[in-house]
Write a protein that holds these residues in place. Sequence first.
Motif, PDB file in Angstrom:
ATOM      1  N   GLY A 109       1.126  -1.421   0.228  1.00 54.28           N
ATOM      2  CA  GLY A 109       0.301   0.068  -0.017  1.00 54.28           C
ATOM      3  C   GLY A 109       0.612   1.438  -0.221  1.00 54.28           C
ATOM      4  N   VAL A 110       1.886   0.871   0.028  1.00 47.69           N
ATOM      5  CA  VAL A 110       2.618   2.467  -0.698  1.00 47.69           C
ATOM      6  C   VAL A 110       2.513   2.875  -1.867  1.00 47.69           C
ATOM      7  CG1 VAL A 110       4.041   1.622   0.771  1.00 47.69           C
ATOM      8  CG2 VAL A 110       5.107   1.383  -1.132  1.00 47.69           C
ATOM      9  N   GLY A 111       1.542   2.945  -2.731  1.00 46.27           N
ATOM     10  CA  GLY A 111       2.097   3.456  -3.659  1.00 46.27           C
ATOM     11  C   GLY A 111       2.847   3.290  -5.068  1.00 46.27           C
ATOM     12  N   LYS A 112       3.228   1.436  -5.238  1.00 44.45           N
ATOM     13  CA  LYS A 112       3.553   1.388  -6.813  1.00 44.45           C
ATOM     14  C   LYS A 112       3.119   1.268  -7.266  1.00 44.45           C
ATOM     15  CE  LYS A 112       4.266  -2.559  -3.776  1.00 44.45           C
ATOM     16  NZ  LYS A 112       3.739  -2.464  -1.951  1.00 44.45           N
ATOM     17  N   THR A 113       1.855   0.375  -7.448  1.00 40.47           N
ATOM     18  CA  THR A 113       1.110   0.309  -8.768  1.00 40.47           C
ATOM     19  C   THR A 113       0.579   1.514  -9.551  1.00 40.47           C
ATOM     20  OG1 THR A 113       0.132  -2.132  -8.134  1.00 40.47           O
ATOM     21  CG2 THR A 113      -1.326  -0.352  -9.160  1.00 40.47           C
ATOM     22  N   SER A 114      -0.049   2.408  -7.767  1.00 36.80           N
ATOM     23  CA  SER A 114      -0.267   3.822  -8.775  1.00 36.80           C
ATOM     24  C   SER A 114       0.932   4.544  -9.500  1.00 36.80           C
ATOM     25  CB  SER A 114      -0.611   4.785  -7.331  1.00 36.80           C
ATOM     26  OG  SER A 114      -1.361   4.278  -6.658  1.00 36.80           O
ATOM     27  N   ARG A 120       1.949  13.859  -2.806  1.00 34.69           N
ATOM     28  CA  ARG A 120       1.730  14.598  -2.294  1.00 34.69           C
ATOM     29  C   ARG A 120       0.133  13.287  -1.927  1.00 34.69           C
ATOM     30  NH1 ARG A 120       1.138  20.497  -4.285  1.00 34.69           N
ATOM     31  NH2 ARG A 120       1.217  19.709  -6.148  1.00 34.69           N
ATOM     32  N   ASN A 135      -3.862  12.385  -2.914  1.00 35.45           N
ATOM     33  CA  ASN A 135      -4.381  13.349  -3.915  1.00 35.45           C
ATOM     34  C   ASN A 135      -5.680  12.846  -4.144  1.00 35.45           C
ATOM     35  OD1 ASN A 135      -5.123  14.192  -6.450  1.00 35.45           O
ATOM     36  ND2 ASN A 135      -3.173  14.310  -7.640  1.00 35.45           N
TER      37      ASN A 135
HETATM   38  N1  LIG Z   1      -1.589  10.196  -3.717  1.00 35.81           N
HETATM   39  C1  LIG Z   1      -2.208   9.579  -2.771  1.00 35.81           C
HETATM   40  N2  LIG Z   1      -3.091   9.854  -3.106  1.00 35.81           N
HETATM   41  C2  LIG Z   1      -4.079   9.467  -2.152  1.00 35.81           C
HETATM   42  N3  LIG Z   1      -4.449   7.565  -2.593  1.00 35.81           N
HETATM   43  C3  LIG Z   1      -3.360   7.158  -3.126  1.00 35.81           C
HETATM   44  C4  LIG Z   1      -1.768   7.840  -3.672  1.00 35.81           C
HETATM   45  N4  LIG Z   1      -1.341   6.930  -3.907  1.00 35.81           N
HETATM   46  C5  LIG Z   1      -1.546   5.733  -3.559  1.00 35.81           C
HETATM   47  N5  LIG Z   1      -3.326   6.161  -3.644  1.00 35.81           N
HETATM   48  C6  LIG Z   1      -3.759   5.029  -2.780  1.00 35.81           C
HETATM   49  O1  LIG Z   1      -3.996   4.179  -2.178  1.00 35.81           O
HETATM   50  C7  LIG Z   1      -3.828   2.564  -1.315  1.00 35.81           C
HETATM   51  C8  LIG Z   1      -1.863   2.569  -1.826  1.00 35.81           C
HETATM   52  O2  LIG Z   1      -1.589   2.197  -3.673  1.00 35.81           O
HETATM   53  P1  LIG Z   1      -1.099   1.523  -4.367  1.00 35.81           P
HETATM   54  O3  LIG Z   1      -1.781   0.685  -4.482  1.00 35.81           O
HETATM   55  O4  LIG Z   1      -0.850   2.127  -5.402  1.00 35.81           O
HETATM   56  O5  LIG Z   1      -0.028   0.632  -3.388  1.00 35.81           O
HETATM   57  P2  LIG Z   1       0.863  -0.573  -4.131  1.00 35.81           P
HETATM   58  O6  LIG Z   1       2.118  -0.534  -2.804  1.00 35.81           O
HETATM   59  O7  LIG Z   1       0.780  -0.794  -4.968  1.00 35.81           O
HETATM   60  O8  LIG Z   1       0.437  -1.357  -2.897  1.00 35.81           O
HETATM   61  P3  LIG Z   1       0.392  -3.347  -2.944  1.00 35.81           P
HETATM   62  O9  LIG Z   1       1.462  -3.017  -2.374  1.00 35.81           O
HETATM   63  O10 LIG Z   1      -1.340  -3.632  -2.249  1.00 35.81           O
HETATM   64  O11 LIG Z   1       0.487  -3.656  -4.438  1.00 35.81           O
HETATM   65  C9  LIG Z   1      -4.381   2.844  -2.930  1.00 35.81           C
HETATM   66  O12 LIG Z   1      -6.079   2.379  -2.692  1.00 35.81           O
HETATM   67  C10 LIG Z   1      -4.140   4.186  -3.778  1.00 35.81           C
HETATM   68  O13 LIG Z   1      -5.258   4.318  -5.231  1.00 35.81           O
END
Ligand SMILES: Nc1ncnc2c1ncn2[C@@H]1O[C@H](COP(=O)(O)OP(=O)(O)OP(=O)(O)O)[C@@H](O)[C@H]1O
Length: 249
Positions: free
Chosen positions: A13-18, A210, A212
């Motif tokens: 959940g740290v934002g890798k996929t985003s 940030r 968002n």
């Molecule tokens: N900048 C941001 N602002 C608000 N929410 C965000 C932001 N970036 C990511 N998120 C949200 O936070 C959650 C986790 O992000 P994401 O899925 O990208 O993380 P991840 O590291 O890929 O997770 P995982 O480890 O489960 O694969 C998602 O719901 C995503 O929409």
Amino acid sequence: MTRIIAISNQKGGVGKTSTALNLGACLAEKGKKVLMLDLDPQAHLSIKEDIWLEGIDGLAFIKGEKELKSNGRDFNLIHSDLSLSSFESEFSNKLGRDQYLQRAIRKSEEEISKYDFVLIDTPPNLGVLTTNALTACNEVVIPVQTLEFAKQGLEIFLAMFKSVEEILNPNIKSWNVLCTMVDFRRKQDKEILEELKNEHKGHIFNTFIRTNSKVAESPRAQTDVLSYAKNRAEDYINLAEEVLKNDKN
Ligand SMILES: Nc1ncnc2c1ncn2[C@@H]1O[C@H](COP(=O)(O)OP(=O)(O)OP(=O)(O)O)[C@@H](O)[C@H]1O
Ligand SMILES: [Mg+2]
């Protein structure tokens, strides 16, 4: 030379996929040819169905069963689904288990070389899919939230990453921490951002992402923030510009 970037951190959940989704979209918007690879059985990156490459998926690609074929478009995704988890169970004890993706990429070298970027999204663990991504790439982006546990988790990732670099992939040209979901309404975020900048000088993006709401909402519309709310995509646009500037080729 194609820049192959693994986006990785064992913390969830740290934002890798985003990062993969939105950086990919911003690089494509800047006219770069981008291939994304969903190497996470959770398959969240695969939500962007409009750019799937037909006739191939992550499992078939990593196993070397299917080679890439061009479709004439410049922004593509090798999608995955839960079946990719079978790679972890079937291949974890096989000889050369960490080098399957590297071999698959070499096998499709001609097609891969048509892209400026390959962005690989990885699962939240240090398993064999992650080590395959880190072995096949030549750059690593490490998304980290400005939170204490995330900062501690980064040290675990870096220790593992450095042994992969030493043993399996001497071709890594750069690795950079990317601070994500930074929220200056919390006092600690500024502190942790500064600490990370001091501790990882030369290995941290100036750009940070940030918190968002549009980034969080865009997956529900099965797309990236640039397509969903262009006027709120500024941080990822800046990130794409910094990535382009950091070209070590
Ligand atoms: N900048 C941001 N602002 C608000 N929410 C965000 C932001 N970036 C990511 N998120 C949200 O936070 C959650 C986790 O992000 P994401 O899925 O990208 O993380 P991840 O590291 O890929 O997770 P995982 O480890 O489960 O694969 C998602 O719901 C995503 O929409
Ligand atoms: Mg993810």
